[in-house]
Design an enzyme around this catalytic site. Structure first.
Site, PDB file in Angstrom:
ATOM      1  N   SER A  75     -17.941  15.773  26.715  1.00 18.60           N
ATOM      2  CA  SER A  75     -19.145  15.984  25.898  1.00 18.60           C
ATOM      3  C   SER A  75     -20.349  16.356  26.759  1.00 18.60           C
ATOM      4  O   SER A  75     -21.094  17.301  26.436  1.00 18.60           O
ATOM      5  CB  SER A  75     -19.448  14.754  25.045  1.00 18.60           C
ATOM      6  OG  SER A  75     -19.504  13.592  25.836  1.00 18.60           O
ATOM      7  N   HIS A  96     -11.018  11.848  24.256  1.00 13.38           N
ATOM      8  CA  HIS A  96     -12.396  11.511  24.647  1.00 13.38           C
ATOM      9  C   HIS A  96     -12.942  10.507  23.623  1.00 13.38           C
ATOM     10  O   HIS A  96     -12.383   9.437  23.446  1.00 13.38           O
ATOM     11  CB  HIS A  96     -13.189  12.822  24.730  1.00 13.38           C
ATOM     12  CG  HIS A  96     -14.565  12.708  25.312  1.00 13.38           C
ATOM     13  ND1 HIS A  96     -14.956  11.719  26.166  1.00 13.38           N
ATOM     14  CD2 HIS A  96     -15.680  13.493  25.156  1.00 13.38           C
ATOM     15  CE1 HIS A  96     -16.223  11.888  26.517  1.00 13.38           C
ATOM     16  NE2 HIS A  96     -16.691  12.956  25.905  1.00 13.38           N
ATOM     17  N   HIS A 107      -8.359   6.673  32.626  1.00 15.32           N
ATOM     18  CA  HIS A 107      -9.618   7.398  32.754  1.00 15.32           C
ATOM     19  C   HIS A 107      -9.466   8.538  33.755  1.00 15.32           C
ATOM     20  O   HIS A 107      -8.670   8.443  34.690  1.00 15.32           O
ATOM     21  CB  HIS A 107     -10.744   6.451  33.212  1.00 15.32           C
ATOM     22  CG  HIS A 107     -12.103   7.005  32.945  1.00 15.32           C
ATOM     23  ND1 HIS A 107     -12.771   7.796  33.848  1.00 15.32           N
ATOM     24  CD2 HIS A 107     -12.896   6.916  31.848  1.00 15.32           C
ATOM     25  CE1 HIS A 107     -13.929   8.148  33.318  1.00 15.32           C
ATOM     26  NE2 HIS A 107     -14.030   7.631  32.111  1.00 15.32           N
ATOM     27  N   ARG A 124     -18.112  -0.971  31.213  1.00 13.10           N
ATOM     28  CA  ARG A 124     -18.534  -0.918  29.811  1.00 13.10           C
ATOM     29  C   ARG A 124     -17.584  -1.763  28.949  1.00 13.10           C
ATOM     30  O   ARG A 124     -17.981  -2.301  27.929  1.00 13.10           O
ATOM     31  CB  ARG A 124     -18.558   0.541  29.315  1.00 13.10           C
ATOM     32  CG  ARG A 124     -19.532   1.431  30.079  1.00 13.10           C
ATOM     33  CD  ARG A 124     -19.382   2.897  29.693  1.00 13.10           C
ATOM     34  NE  ARG A 124     -18.049   3.397  29.973  1.00 13.10           N
ATOM     35  CZ  ARG A 124     -17.610   4.614  29.633  1.00 13.10           C
ATOM     36  NH1 ARG A 124     -18.417   5.460  29.006  1.00 13.10           N
ATOM     37  NH2 ARG A 124     -16.392   4.993  29.934  1.00 13.10           N
ATOM     38  N   ASP A 167     -13.487   2.363  25.285  1.00 11.61           N
ATOM     39  CA  ASP A 167     -13.024   2.415  23.895  1.00 11.61           C
ATOM     40  C   ASP A 167     -12.047   1.297  23.545  1.00 11.61           C
ATOM     41  O   ASP A 167     -11.801   1.034  22.368  1.00 11.61           O
ATOM     42  CB  ASP A 167     -12.358   3.774  23.617  1.00 11.61           C
ATOM     43  CG  ASP A 167     -13.329   4.908  23.839  1.00 11.61           C
ATOM     44  OD1 ASP A 167     -14.486   4.787  23.390  1.00 11.61           O
ATOM     45  OD2 ASP A 167     -12.956   5.903  24.486  1.00 11.61           O
TER      46      ASP A 167
END
Ligand SMILES: CC(C)(COP(=O)(O)OP(=O)(O)OC[C@H]1O[C@@H](n2cnc3c(N)ncnc32)[C@H](O)[C@@H]1OP(=O)(O)O)[C@@H](O)C(=O)NCCC(=O)NCCS
Length: 475
Positions: free
Chosen positions: A279, A309, A355, A364, A410
């Protein structure tokens, strides 16, 4: 008495944020804090910084333009450009082991020094926007001023809602978000100024206007999409004093203070992940053609909507729910292992793991885990996520080809949202998209301020590579 207490709190805050500014000076943050009446004026601060940064870039080019940064291999060309240094991205930098740093600050550091809605709370995303744009940790007054500015800019034309209503309800929420951003593009001040022949030294100013408008207006658009799809179209207007994250949660229909805190954390940590991810890179590439921030950001959203993604956050919750459907909530370790192998053997990925750059657990993920341990330790899906953390990495390692068997951002977000009632997994990537606007737009402003050129890497054919490699082998 109250006045003196307030004064002393203010000075503690100021010195806290000043020492944070100083602590980050040694890394990528190199600007000095100004204590003038323009302190609250983000645009004014940028205007003062830009000439210095333009000089810095000019010097870098003149003095070090020919320094080699590494060698490209055929593997890199065929392997999605992994590890190739190819673009300038000022707002954040990703370390494979340590994770993301926003202008030099790690996530735990941001949680410590960025102003919060209440003492000890999660960082306010508008504070992160200030940090990404200026490289300086804002104080609470600066963040409050930015919150108010974003509220002032948040008005969207009524026709936007009619436009969204015209889209098929079966259209994915990300399709609706991207289409809505394209609808708003008619408001682009950059495009208008460009068609009127603005000088290139002024590009950043209208990019700034577009960026702040876009960031400010996205929650209303995103919340409208949510309420239309899942809450019988009962739209909730913006609150006139809440901060950006709190307001977004409110417009979605969540006034639980814990959900508002989660939204602040969520919007902060999903904002930026250096420049090479799909993105961010897409926005940077499209923006390099001088496409305005609306065009660039809509393109970025279309990349974010891919399952490898941003869509992975949707996929994770759906996958976790499929585990529960098949094995029940009290799934045993053996059953879990079997289910993971079944997923892999059917040619699918385990969503939320792996990743392109990271080689350790994503910080995160870690900060979301800490949030869960604090606020929802007994949630059965959280417990399942914790179990997966133990079971998935050894299996992915056993596969022998996965470079990073650890969880990414995620793997966790869905169960938190689900816990507070935002259960519609298909909507999750929209939240990611709203957050991404903060990082992408900050960098777009700097792209134009620094006069970065049209992006145009070289591509080659397989035949070209075969010939080149043959020649290299014989020379
Ligand atoms: C993120 C991702 C796309 C990175 O891709 P990458 O940089 O090519 O990763 P790797 O170099 O480790 O991939 C090597 C192999 O392992 C596989 N792999 C990587 N992560 C995997 C996972 N979570 N589950 C199963 N297989 C995986 C890849 O598909 C690839 O297989 P192939 O050679 O048969 O094509 C990948 O890890 C993935 O698909 N993860 C799941 C989706 C996800 O969570 N995305 C969000 C990322 S923030």
């Amino acid at each position: 008495m109250v006045f003196f207490r307030a004064l002393s709190a203010l000075s503690t805050l100021r010195s806290r944020s000043r020492s944070a500014q100083q602590s980050s000076l040694g890394t990528s943050v190199r600007w000095l804090q100004m204590e003038t009446s323009s302190d609250l004026d983000l645009h004014g601060q940028l205007k003062e910084m830009i000439p210095e940064q333009q000089e810095r870039l000019k010097k870098l080019k003149a003095e070090h333009g020919k320094v080699q940064l590494g060698n490209f291999t055929t593997d890199m060309v065929l392997g999605g450009m992994r590890g190739m240094i190819g673009l300038l991205w000022e707002t954040s930098l990703l370390d494979p082991d340590e994770g993301i740093r926003f202008r030099g600050l790690s996530i735990p550091e941001c949680q410590k020094v960025l102003p919060a809605a209440k003492p000890g709370g999660e960082p306010l995303p508008e504070g992160l926007l200030w940090l990404l744009l200026t490289g300086k940790v804002p104080n609470k007054s600066q963040v409050d001023a930015l919150s108010a500015e974003l509220r002032d800019r948040a008005q969207v034309p009524e026709k936007l809602y009619k436009f969204i209503d015209g889209l098929d309800v079966t259209a994915h929420p990300m399709t609706q978000l991207s289409a809505g951003v394209m609808y708003l593009q008619v408001q682009s001040e950059f495009q208008k100024a460009y068609s009127e022949g603005i000088h290139k030294s002024k590009y950043w100013e209208t990019t700034y206007e577009d960026s702040l408008n876009l960031i400010a207006r996205l929650p209303a658009l995103a919340a409208y999409i949510y309420r239309r799809l899942y809450k019988e179209g009962q739209f909730i207007p913006m609150h006139d004093s809440l901060d950006y994250g709190g307001n977004f949660a409110h417009m979605l229909g969540f006034d639980n203070p814990k959900m508002q805190e989660l939204m602040r954390l969520y919007l902060t940590i999903h904002s930026d992940h250096e420049g090479g991810n799909v993105s961010a890179h897409t926005a940077h590439l499209v923006g390099s053609a001088l496409s305005d921030p609306y065009l660039s950001f809509a393109a970025a959203l279309n990349g974010l909507a891919g399952p490898l993604h941003g869509l992975a956050n949707q996929e994770v919750l759906l996958w976790i729910k499929s585990v529960v459907d098949e094995c029940g909530e009290n799934v045993s370790t053996e059953q879990l292992k079997e289910y993971i192998w079944k997923t892999l053997k059917s040619g699918k990925v385990v969503p939320g793991y792996g990743h392109g750059v990271l080689r350790q657990t994503d910080p995160r993920y870690t900060c979301q885990r800490e949030f869960a341990l604090k606020h929802l330790p007994d949630d059965p899906l959280f417990q399942l996520v914790s179990k997966l953390y133990e079971v998935v990495p050894p299996i992915l390692t056993e596969l022998g080809k996965v470079k990073n068997p650890w969880p990414n951002v995620d793997a966790h977000s869905g169960v938190l949202l689900n816990h507070f009632g935002l259960t519609e997994a298909r909507y999750y990537t929209v939240l990611f998209g709203v957050s991404r606007s903060i990082g992408i737009c900050s960098q777009l402003i700097w792209d134009r301020a620094l006069g970065l050129p049209l992006e145009r890497p070289k591509s080659v054919t397989m035949e070209w590579l075969e010939n080149y490699c043959r020649k290299a082998a014989t020379s």
